[in-house]
Design a protein around this motif. Sequence first.
Motif, PDB file in Angstrom:
ATOM      1  N   ALA A 173       0.846  -1.191   0.000  1.00 38.53           N
ATOM      2  CA  ALA A 173       0.000   0.000   0.000  1.00 38.53           C
ATOM      3  C   ALA A 173       0.882   1.243   0.000  1.00 38.53           C
ATOM      4  O   ALA A 173       1.700   1.415   0.905  1.00 38.53           O
ATOM      5  N   PRO A 174       0.738   2.128  -0.972  1.00 43.37           N
ATOM      6  CA  PRO A 174       1.524   3.361  -0.958  1.00 43.37           C
ATOM      7  C   PRO A 174       1.024   4.314   0.114  1.00 43.37           C
ATOM      8  O   PRO A 174      -0.090   4.185   0.627  1.00 43.37           O
ATOM      9  N   THR A 175       1.857   5.277   0.455  1.00 39.75           N
ATOM     10  CA  THR A 175       1.448   6.311   1.401  1.00 39.75           C
ATOM     11  C   THR A 175       1.324   7.636   0.646  1.00 39.75           C
ATOM     12  O   THR A 175       0.577   7.734  -0.323  1.00 39.75           O
ATOM     13  N   GLU A 176       2.064   8.623   1.071  1.00 38.94           N
ATOM     14  CA  GLU A 176       1.877   9.977   0.574  1.00 38.94           C
ATOM     15  C   GLU A 176       2.559  10.214  -0.772  1.00 38.94           C
ATOM     16  O   GLU A 176       3.588   9.606  -1.090  1.00 38.94           O
ATOM     17  N   ARG A 177       1.970  11.128  -1.557  1.00 36.36           N
ATOM     18  CA  ARG A 177       2.720  11.740  -2.654  1.00 36.36           C
ATOM     19  C   ARG A 177       3.567  12.818  -1.994  1.00 36.36           C
ATOM     20  O   ARG A 177       3.121  13.937  -1.771  1.00 36.36           O
ATOM     21  N   CYS A 178       4.798  12.452  -1.690  1.00 36.03           N
ATOM     22  CA  CYS A 178       5.632  13.222  -0.765  1.00 36.03           C
ATOM     23  C   CYS A 178       6.190  14.491  -1.417  1.00 36.03           C
ATOM     24  O   CYS A 178       6.942  14.401  -2.405  1.00 36.03           O
ATOM     25  N   PRO A 179       5.870  15.673  -0.895  1.00 34.27           N
ATOM     26  CA  PRO A 179       6.407  16.910  -1.481  1.00 34.27           C
ATOM     27  C   PRO A 179       7.930  16.983  -1.421  1.00 34.27           C
ATOM     28  O   PRO A 179       8.565  17.482  -2.361  1.00 34.27           O
ATOM     29  N   ALA A 180       8.525  16.490  -0.339  1.00 37.25           N
ATOM     30  CA  ALA A 180       9.975  16.598  -0.192  1.00 37.25           C
ATOM     31  C   ALA A 180      10.717  15.704  -1.175  1.00 37.25           C
ATOM     32  O   ALA A 180      11.826  16.032  -1.610  1.00 37.25           O
ATOM     33  N   ARG A 181      10.120  14.560  -1.517  1.00 34.27           N
ATOM     34  CA  ARG A 181      10.787  13.618  -2.415  1.00 34.27           C
ATOM     35  C   ARG A 181      10.239  13.661  -3.838  1.00 34.27           C
ATOM     36  O   ARG A 181      10.824  13.066  -4.743  1.00 34.27           O
ATOM     37  N   GLY A 182       9.110  14.314  -4.022  1.00 33.73           N
ATOM     38  CA  GLY A 182       8.562  14.501  -5.359  1.00 33.73           C
ATOM     39  C   GLY A 182       8.055  13.236  -6.005  1.00 33.73           C
ATOM     40  O   GLY A 182       8.099  13.097  -7.230  1.00 33.73           O
ATOM     41  N   ARG A 183       7.562  12.287  -5.184  1.00 34.66           N
ATOM     42  CA  ARG A 183       7.060  11.035  -5.756  1.00 34.66           C
ATOM     43  C   ARG A 183       6.080  10.384  -4.780  1.00 34.66           C
ATOM     44  O   ARG A 183       6.068  10.685  -3.588  1.00 34.66           O
TER      45      ARG A 183
END
Length: 371
Positions: free
Chosen positions: A207-217
């Motif tokens: 299960a994926p989590t966040e579309r992470c702003p810091a990592r851009g993915r």
Amino acid sequence: MAAKFNTLTTTAARAVQDGVVPGLVVLAGTAGEVVFHEAFGSRQIEPEVLPATPATVYDLASLTKALVTSLLALRAVQDGRISLDDRVATHSPHFRGADRAQVTIRQLLCHASGLPAHADLWKSVATAGPPGARDSLLALAAATPLAYLPGTRSLYSDLGFIVLGDLLEQVFGDRLDRLATREIFAPLGLSSLSFAPGPHSPAGPVAPTERCPARGRLLAGEVHDLNAWAMGGVAGHAGLFGHAADIGTLCAALCRVWRGDGGNATGMGALALDRDLVRTFWSPCGVAGSTWRLGWDGPAASGSLAGERIARAAVGHLGFTGTSLWIDPARAVFVVVLSNRVHPAVRDDARFRSLRPALNDAALDGLGYAG
């Protein structure tokens, strides 16, 4: 039996329908047997919708503290590598300074070390590649100014468990992920419990989590916590992934040890844990006003996220990504709830705070639990 869990299934299905979570998995067991284990909704809604299954692997977040770091600390005490009242500075090369010279391992475990709850240490080491970033972050965590006098209160602290994870690596002479596999997971055949499994775990869909702003993915099989990410995905406070069945197996094994089923040091396959030590780690830590045990939490007297049904002597833990587990060892009952409430973005949703106790209470009702 299915009818006994009608409230649980209705509550879980409604949470998905109302968008509280994309999906979730609930497992409940007693006397070493899994009685309920079902998935609801989707494990992923972006970039495409994919269903949750009972075998879905979730980012367990702070369940790492209980299922890895606390258990490894217990094993280190049992092996004579450390004592709970040892000074942290005795074993940790990073933990130095007059203000923290008397901080003990026990205080780290019960969140009473004086260290603050959190700091964005990853920002200071983000440009350093591994292993430099990991070593630098460990040093920064150990040097973080204290927020209060050690031992005077409990303040839930990721930083304390980063320090504790480092200490355990020093005394065992190996990294936490390898230690956890060797000392806890492999003896029980727990194939899904691992650090940084990647997007395609052989144990089940991730299960994926966040579309992470810091990592851009979009994060899939990559730890959500940024400090743990900067440490290569392996840390004492976060980084563990797994599915509900393996967590249930571990909960049942720990219940057997606590109850002394089969002897004083038994119950975990080839891994022998001492009954009295497990009971010590699962007893209140003694800090005034605190529900903490040693690496595990206990339910508050009222308004607990564990719900109102479970005995106040129970133990458990929560994870920021939407995970929880609660165990009543005296009755050999356990409830595991896994979700990715932070997918595709982190939200402060009061409905999720209400969902956790409702699911736990409904699961216990279905088990016929009398707390």
